[in-house]
Structures are given as structure tokens and as C-alpha cells.
Design a protein around this motif. Sequence first.
Motif, PDB file in Angstrom:
ATOM      1  N   LEU A 105      -2.981  -8.384  -5.911  1.00 32.79           N
ATOM      2  CA  LEU A 105      -2.615  -9.416  -4.946  1.00 32.79           C
ATOM      3  C   LEU A 105      -1.816  -8.803  -3.799  1.00 32.79           C
ATOM      4  O   LEU A 105      -2.057  -9.114  -2.631  1.00 32.79           O
ATOM      5  N   ALA A 106      -0.905  -7.928  -4.125  1.00 29.81           N
ATOM      6  CA  ALA A 106      -0.101  -7.261  -3.097  1.00 29.81           C
ATOM      7  C   ALA A 106      -1.006  -6.491  -2.136  1.00 29.81           C
ATOM      8  O   ALA A 106      -0.850  -6.581  -0.910  1.00 29.81           O
ATOM      9  N   ARG A 107      -1.966  -5.772  -2.671  1.00 33.29           N
ATOM     10  CA  ARG A 107      -2.892  -4.999  -1.834  1.00 33.29           C
ATOM     11  C   ARG A 107      -3.715  -5.935  -0.933  1.00 33.29           C
ATOM     12  O   ARG A 107      -3.886  -5.677   0.248  1.00 33.29           O
ATOM     13  N   GLU A 108      -4.209  -7.040  -1.496  1.00 31.85           N
ATOM     14  CA  GLU A 108      -5.006  -8.002  -0.728  1.00 31.85           C
ATOM     15  C   GLU A 108      -4.213  -8.634   0.420  1.00 31.85           C
ATOM     16  O   GLU A 108      -4.763  -8.935   1.471  1.00 31.85           O
TER      17      GLU A 108
ATOM     18  N   GLN B  39      14.375 -13.858   0.244  1.00 33.31           N
ATOM     19  CA  GLN B  39      13.878 -13.032   1.335  1.00 33.31           C
ATOM     20  C   GLN B  39      12.390 -13.249   1.588  1.00 33.31           C
ATOM     21  O   GLN B  39      11.733 -12.404   2.164  1.00 33.31           O
ATOM     22  N   VAL B  40      11.856 -14.378   1.187  1.00 30.44           N
ATOM     23  CA  VAL B  40      10.451 -14.661   1.411  1.00 30.44           C
ATOM     24  C   VAL B  40      10.206 -14.780   2.913  1.00 30.44           C
ATOM     25  O   VAL B  40      10.894 -15.500   3.618  1.00 30.44           O
ATOM     26  N   ASN B  41       9.218 -14.047   3.384  1.00 32.30           N
ATOM     27  CA  ASN B  41       8.903 -14.008   4.802  1.00 32.30           C
ATOM     28  C   ASN B  41       7.399 -14.208   4.937  1.00 32.30           C
ATOM     29  O   ASN B  41       6.639 -13.268   5.035  1.00 32.30           O
ATOM     30  N   LEU B  42       6.960 -15.465   4.947  1.00 33.83           N
ATOM     31  CA  LEU B  42       5.534 -15.772   4.929  1.00 33.83           C
ATOM     32  C   LEU B  42       4.844 -15.589   6.270  1.00 33.83           C
ATOM     33  O   LEU B  42       3.636 -15.491   6.305  1.00 33.83           O
ATOM     34  N   HIS B  43       5.571 -15.503   7.346  1.00 29.71           N
ATOM     35  CA  HIS B  43       4.879 -15.372   8.633  1.00 29.71           C
ATOM     36  C   HIS B  43       4.247 -13.999   8.821  1.00 29.71           C
ATOM     37  O   HIS B  43       3.490 -13.791   9.748  1.00 29.71           O
ATOM     38  N   ASN B  44       4.488 -13.057   7.922  1.00 31.13           N
ATOM     39  CA  ASN B  44       3.816 -11.772   7.966  1.00 31.13           C
ATOM     40  C   ASN B  44       2.533 -11.767   7.147  1.00 31.13           C
ATOM     41  O   ASN B  44       1.755 -10.839   7.227  1.00 31.13           O
ATOM     42  N   VAL B  45       2.298 -12.805   6.365  1.00 33.37           N
ATOM     43  CA  VAL B  45       1.111 -12.873   5.519  1.00 33.37           C
ATOM     44  C   VAL B  45      -0.047 -13.417   6.338  1.00 33.37           C
ATOM     45  O   VAL B  45       0.061 -14.452   6.977  1.00 33.37           O
ATOM     46  N   GLN B  46      -1.150 -12.676   6.330  1.00 33.25           N
ATOM     47  CA  GLN B  46      -2.351 -13.122   7.032  1.00 33.25           C
ATOM     48  C   GLN B  46      -3.324 -13.677   6.023  1.00 33.25           C
ATOM     49  O   GLN B  46      -3.603 -13.065   5.009  1.00 33.25           O
TER      50      GLN B  46
ATOM     51  N   ARG C 207       9.074 -10.258  -6.771  1.00 38.65           N
ATOM     52  CA  ARG C 207      10.227 -11.097  -6.404  1.00 38.65           C
ATOM     53  C   ARG C 207       9.806 -12.545  -6.237  1.00 38.65           C
ATOM     54  O   ARG C 207      10.496 -13.454  -6.698  1.00 38.65           O
ATOM     55  N   TRP C 208       8.682 -12.772  -5.570  1.00 33.76           N
ATOM     56  CA  TRP C 208       8.193 -14.136  -5.374  1.00 33.76           C
ATOM     57  C   TRP C 208       7.956 -14.826  -6.709  1.00 33.76           C
ATOM     58  O   TRP C 208       8.337 -15.969  -6.901  1.00 33.76           O
ATOM     59  N   GLU C 209       7.301 -14.121  -7.620  1.00 32.98           N
ATOM     60  CA  GLU C 209       6.965 -14.731  -8.906  1.00 32.98           C
ATOM     61  C   GLU C 209       8.179 -14.919  -9.805  1.00 32.98           C
ATOM     62  O   GLU C 209       8.152 -15.743 -10.711  1.00 32.98           O
ATOM     63  N   ASN C 210       9.208 -14.154  -9.571  1.00 32.76           N
ATOM     64  CA  ASN C 210      10.406 -14.265 -10.399  1.00 32.76           C
ATOM     65  C   ASN C 210      11.515 -15.022  -9.688  1.00 32.76           C
ATOM     66  O   ASN C 210      12.690 -14.867 -10.006  1.00 32.76           O
ATOM     67  N   GLU C 211      11.116 -15.839  -8.725  1.00 32.72           N
ATOM     68  CA  GLU C 211      11.992 -16.775  -8.035  1.00 32.72           C
ATOM     69  C   GLU C 211      13.100 -16.129  -7.223  1.00 32.72           C
ATOM     70  O   GLU C 211      14.080 -16.778  -6.903  1.00 32.72           O
TER      71      GLU C 211
ATOM     72  N   SER D 279       3.955  -5.272  -0.570  1.00 37.64           N
ATOM     73  CA  SER D 279       4.305  -4.391  -1.677  1.00 37.64           C
ATOM     74  C   SER D 279       4.287  -5.168  -2.998  1.00 37.64           C
ATOM     75  O   SER D 279       4.446  -6.392  -3.024  1.00 37.64           O
ATOM     76  N   PHE D 280       4.085  -4.424  -4.069  1.00 36.32           N
ATOM     77  CA  PHE D 280       4.147  -5.013  -5.406  1.00 36.32           C
ATOM     78  C   PHE D 280       5.489  -5.699  -5.616  1.00 36.32           C
ATOM     79  O   PHE D 280       5.561  -6.792  -6.167  1.00 36.32           O
ATOM     80  N   SER D 281       6.560  -5.068  -5.138  1.00 41.81           N
ATOM     81  CA  SER D 281       7.895  -5.629  -5.371  1.00 41.81           C
ATOM     82  C   SER D 281       8.069  -6.988  -4.692  1.00 41.81           C
ATOM     83  O   SER D 281       8.788  -7.845  -5.203  1.00 41.81           O
ATOM     84  N   THR D 282       7.399  -7.197  -3.570  1.00 44.43           N
ATOM     85  CA  THR D 282       7.461  -8.499  -2.906  1.00 44.43           C
ATOM     86  C   THR D 282       6.830  -9.570  -3.786  1.00 44.43           C
ATOM     87  O   THR D 282       7.417 -10.638  -3.999  1.00 44.43           O
TER      88      THR D 282
END
Length: 50
Positions: A21-24, A42-49, A34-38, A28-31
Amino acid sequence: MVFSKVIKDLRKELKLIQEQLARELDLSFSTIDRWENEDTNQVNLHNVQY
């Protein structure tokens, strides 16, 4: 629904592991971890395409 649950459920529905999922999403995997572990302070969704 809690953000962490949405992300994890979607990933599982797509039959992806966190690394895939991180690659897609070009993240990073760590992001994803962190998201899945609440740790969404530091969630920054505007960088997700989509």
C-alpha cells in the motif's frame, strides 16, 4: 468510522500488505503503519494522489 480502521480495512479488502500500500501511494511503510495504529497526529493527506 475511525481513520485508522478505514485505512486498514481498505488495505485488507485490496489484499495488500502495508509495504505494498505504501508503494502504491508513494509513501513510506512507516506512514501507513502510523495511520493504522492511530498515530494520526501527522497525517498529511494532501500529498496522496488518487
